[in-house]
Enzyme design. Structure first.
Site, PDB file in Angstrom:
ATOM      1  N   ALA A   1     -10.625 -21.618 -32.600  1.00 18.13           N
ATOM      2  CA  ALA A   1     -11.579 -22.030 -31.560  1.00 18.13           C
ATOM      3  C   ALA A   1     -12.665 -20.976 -31.376  1.00 18.13           C
ATOM      4  CB  ALA A   1     -10.831 -22.264 -30.241  1.00 18.13           C
TER       5      ALA A   1
ATOM      6  N   CYS B   1     -10.506 -12.838 -21.728  1.00 22.63           N
ATOM      7  CA  CYS B   1     -11.533 -13.778 -21.249  1.00 22.63           C
ATOM      8  C   CYS B   1     -11.681 -13.800 -19.725  1.00 22.63           C
ATOM      9  CB  CYS B   1     -11.226 -15.174 -21.767  1.00 22.63           C
ATOM     10  SG  CYS B   1      -9.536 -15.709 -21.486  1.00 22.63           S
TER      11      CYS B   1
ATOM     12  N   SER C   1      -8.367 -23.990 -23.790  1.00 20.79           N
ATOM     13  CA  SER C   1      -9.051 -23.286 -24.884  1.00 20.79           C
ATOM     14  C   SER C   1      -8.589 -21.838 -25.017  1.00 20.79           C
ATOM     15  CB  SER C   1     -10.562 -23.325 -24.685  1.00 20.79           C
ATOM     16  OG  SER C   1     -10.917 -22.740 -23.445  1.00 20.79           O
ATOM     17  N   GLY C   2      -8.106 -21.263 -23.916  1.00 20.25           N
ATOM     18  CA  GLY C   2      -7.621 -19.892 -23.961  1.00 20.25           C
ATOM     19  C   GLY C   2      -6.432 -19.723 -24.893  1.00 20.25           C
TER      20      GLY C   2
ATOM     21  N   LYS D   1      -3.484  -7.892 -17.514  1.00 23.43           N
ATOM     22  CA  LYS D   1      -4.718  -7.621 -18.272  1.00 23.43           C
ATOM     23  C   LYS D   1      -5.888  -7.569 -17.304  1.00 23.43           C
ATOM     24  CE  LYS D   1      -3.397  -9.911 -22.587  1.00 23.43           C
ATOM     25  NZ  LYS D   1      -3.539 -11.152 -23.368  1.00 23.43           N
TER      26      LYS D   1
ATOM     27  N   HIS E   1     -13.009 -21.521 -18.039  1.00 26.48           N
ATOM     28  CA  HIS E   1     -12.081 -21.074 -16.993  1.00 26.48           C
ATOM     29  C   HIS E   1     -12.799 -21.003 -15.648  1.00 26.48           C
ATOM     30  CE1 HIS E   1      -9.395 -20.183 -20.156  1.00 26.48           C
ATOM     31  NE2 HIS E   1      -9.399 -18.865 -20.159  1.00 26.48           N
TER      32      HIS E   1
HETATM   33  P1  A2P Z   1      -5.444 -20.644 -39.650  1.00 28.58           P
HETATM   34  O1  A2P Z   1      -6.398 -21.745 -39.225  1.00 28.58           O
HETATM   35  O2  A2P Z   1      -5.395 -20.469 -41.113  1.00 28.58           O
HETATM   36  O3  A2P Z   1      -4.104 -20.731 -38.984  1.00 28.58           O
HETATM   37  P2  A2P Z   1      -6.869 -20.225 -32.527  1.00 28.58           P
HETATM   38  O4  A2P Z   1      -7.007 -19.050 -31.593  1.00 28.58           O
HETATM   39  O5  A2P Z   1      -7.849 -21.309 -32.269  1.00 28.58           O
HETATM   40  O6  A2P Z   1      -5.441 -20.708 -32.579  1.00 28.58           O
HETATM   41  O7  A2P Z   1      -7.209 -19.674 -34.007  1.00 28.58           O
HETATM   42  C1  A2P Z   1      -6.513 -18.624 -34.599  1.00 28.58           C
HETATM   43  C2  A2P Z   1      -7.240 -18.170 -35.860  1.00 28.58           C
HETATM   44  O8  A2P Z   1      -6.506 -17.090 -36.411  1.00 28.58           O
HETATM   45  C3  A2P Z   1      -7.298 -19.222 -36.954  1.00 28.58           C
HETATM   46  O9  A2P Z   1      -8.460 -19.063 -37.711  1.00 28.58           O
HETATM   47  C4  A2P Z   1      -6.079 -18.869 -37.786  1.00 28.58           C
HETATM   48  O10 A2P Z   1      -6.143 -19.292 -39.140  1.00 28.58           O
HETATM   49  C5  A2P Z   1      -6.132 -17.378 -37.746  1.00 28.58           C
HETATM   50  N1  A2P Z   1      -4.827 -16.782 -38.038  1.00 28.58           N
HETATM   51  C6  A2P Z   1      -3.657 -16.988 -37.400  1.00 28.58           C
HETATM   52  N2  A2P Z   1      -2.670 -16.261 -37.963  1.00 28.58           N
HETATM   53  C7  A2P Z   1      -3.235 -15.576 -39.005  1.00 28.58           C
HETATM   54  C8  A2P Z   1      -2.752 -14.645 -39.973  1.00 28.58           C
HETATM   55  N3  A2P Z   1      -1.473 -14.269 -40.006  1.00 28.58           N
HETATM   56  N4  A2P Z   1      -3.638 -14.164 -40.865  1.00 28.58           N
HETATM   57  C9  A2P Z   1      -4.925 -14.523 -40.844  1.00 28.58           C
HETATM   58  N5  A2P Z   1      -5.456 -15.403 -39.958  1.00 28.58           N
HETATM   59  C10 A2P Z   1      -4.621 -15.914 -39.035  1.00 28.58           C
END
Ligand code: A2P
Length: 343
Positions: A15, A130, A160-161, A214, A243
Site C-alpha cells: 500500500a 503514521c 490501510s495502516g 510509539k 486515520h
Molecule cells: P510482496 O507483495 O511480495 O509480499 P503492505 O504493507 O501493503 O502489506 O506491503 C508490504 C510490502 O512489503 C509488499 O511490497 C511486500 O511484498 C513487501 N514484503 C513483505 N515481506 C517481504 C520480504 N520478506 N522481503 C521483501 N519484501 C517484502
C-alpha cells in the site's frame, strides 16, 4: 535543478510502496533510475512509472549496488535484514518501519518539525509511525508558540495502516456481512467490518499496546522533549484509508482558540477545516488522497483553562507514510545530505 538519484523502493507492491511510486512520479522527484523490490511472491509482476513498465524484483544481497536512495516499506524484519547491505553499498535508507526509530544515532524526521536532525544520519533515517506524524504535524506549530505540558490522544485508525491486504480484508468482510455470511479474518484478529477494536499490537505490562507507546516515545524524540507527558488510546476502525485523532492538549498557560486556529491555518502541511454552522469538520473520506492533514473542531476544553481540543484526519498512506518519506528524501537531496559514510 538537482542531480538525479538512483532509487530503489523496497516493498514496492504494498500500500505504501505503490504510493511511493505515485509520489515519485507526480512530485517530479529527480529519478535517475528506479528499482522495484519486494518478496519472491511478487517477482516478475509489473508496475508502471512515467508510462514505462517496470518489473518487480525479489530483493537480494546485490539489489542495492549502484543505488543512492532506498525507500523502504516492507516491514521491520525486512528492514533489519537488509539495512547492513544497504548502508554497506553506500546508499541511504529512509525506512518506514519501526525497526530503527528509537535508536539514538538514527534521526526520526518529520520535515515540518525537525528537518535539521536528518543531517546527522549514518545511512539510515527513520520515518515515524503514521499516527505520530499526523498528530505531530498538527500540534507542533502550537507547541512552538506555547509549550505543551500534556497530550491525551485517542485514535481512529483505518485498515490501510495494516497494509494493502488488510484493506482488501475489510472489503471482503463487508460484502460477506451484507450477504448474511460470517466475516472471515486473516490479517486482523477480529472482524473489522461494521466493528472496531483496540489496536492489536502487543501489550506491555502497563496495558499500553506498542502502537500507543510509539505515539508516546516517538513524539518525545521528534519534538526533542524527552519528558513530554503523552498518553494514547489507539483504536482500529472500519475506515479504508486515512486515520482520525481526537487530541487534548494541555499547555503551561492559556492558549486562545482564535490564535490556535490562525496558527493551524498558516502552518505548512495543515488545512483548517471548520464549518460550525454545518457541523462540518475533518473526515477520513475528505483526507484520503490528500497531502495536507485536516484539522478542525478546535475548541476550549471546558474542564481545564489551559487546554484545547482538536480533531484531525490525515491520509495514513500519504503524510502518515509515503509522503513524509519522500519529503525526507527531497530534503536530503536539497541540502546535499544524501551521502552515507561509505561514499
Ligand atoms: P510482496 O507483495 O511480495 O509480499 P503492505 O504493507 O501493503 O502489506 O506491503 C508490504 C510490502 O512489503 C509488499 O511490497 C511486500 O511484498 C513487501 N514484503 C513483505 N515481506 C517481504 C520480504 N520478506 N522481503 C521483501 N519484501 C517484502
Amino acid at each position: 535543478m538537482y542531480k538525479p538519484v538512483r532509487v530503489a523502493i523496497l516493498g514496492a507492491t504494498g500500500a505504501v510502496g505503490t504510493e511511493l511510486l505515485n509520489l515519485l512520479e507526480h512530485r517530479d522527484f529527480p529519478v535517475a533510475s528506479l528499482k522495484l523490490l519486494a518478496s519472491e511472491r511478487s517477482e516478475g509482476n509489473s508496475l508502471t512509472f512515467k508510462g514505462e513498465t517496470l518489473l518487480v524484483e525479489a530483493v537480494t544481497e546485490n539489489s542495492f549496488r549502484d543505488i543512492d536512495l532506498v525507500l523502504a516499506s516492507a516491514g521491520g524484519e525486512t528492514s533489519k535484514t537488509w539495512a547492513k547491505s544497504i548502508v554497506a553499498s553506500g546508499a541511504v535508507m529512509v525506512d518506514n518501519s519501526s525497526a530503527f526509530r528509537m535508536e539514538s544515532e538514527v534521526p526520526l524526521v518529520v520535515p515540518e518539525i525537525n528537518p535539521e536532525t536528518a543531517k546527522y544520519h549514518k545511512g539510515i533515517i527513520a520515518n515515524p509511525n503514521c499516527t505520530t506524524i499526523l498528530m505531530g504535524i498538527a500540534v507542533y506549530p502550537l507547541h512552538r508558540v506555547q509549550p505543551i505540558k500534556r497530550i491525551v490522544v485517542s485514535t481512529y485508525q483505518s485498515a490501510s495502516g495494516a497494509g494493502a491486504r488488510a484493506m482488501e480484508e475489510v472489503k471482503v468482510q463487508s460484502q460477506a456481512i451484507l450477504n448474511g455470511n460470517p466475516p472471515q479474518t486473516e490479517i486482523f484478529p477480529y472482524p473489522l467490518a461494521f466493528n472496531l477494536f483496540p489496536h492489536n499490537s502487543p501489550l506491555n505490562h502497563e496495558g499500553y499496546c506498542t502502537e500507543e507507546m510509539k505515539m508516546v516515545n516517538e513524539t518525545r524524540k521528534i519534538f526533542n522533549e524527552p519528558n513530554l507527558r503523552v498518553t494514547a488510546t489507539c483504536i482500529r476502525v472500519p475506515v479504508l484509508r486515512a486515520h482520525s485523532e481526537s487530541v487534548n492538549l494541555e499547555f503551561y498557560a492559556q492558549f486562545s482558540v482564535t490564535d490556535a486556529r490562525m496558527i493551524v491555518a498558516n502552518s505548512p502541511g495543515l488545512k483548517l477545516v471548520e464549518d460550525w454552522t454545518k457541523n462540518y469538520f475533518p473526515m477520513p473520506m475528505d483526507a484520503s488522497g490528500r497531502d495536507e492533514v485536516l484539522v478542525g473542531r478546535i475548541r476550549q476544553d471546558i474542564s481545564h483553562p489551559n487546554s484545547l481540543e482538536l480533531w484531525i484526519c490525515g491520509d495514513q498512506i500519504r503524510k502518515g507514510a509515503a509522503l513524509n518519506a519522500v519529503q525526507i528524501a527531497e530534503l536530503l537531496i536539497k541540502e546535499r545530505w544524501l551521502c552515507s559514510a561509505n561514499k
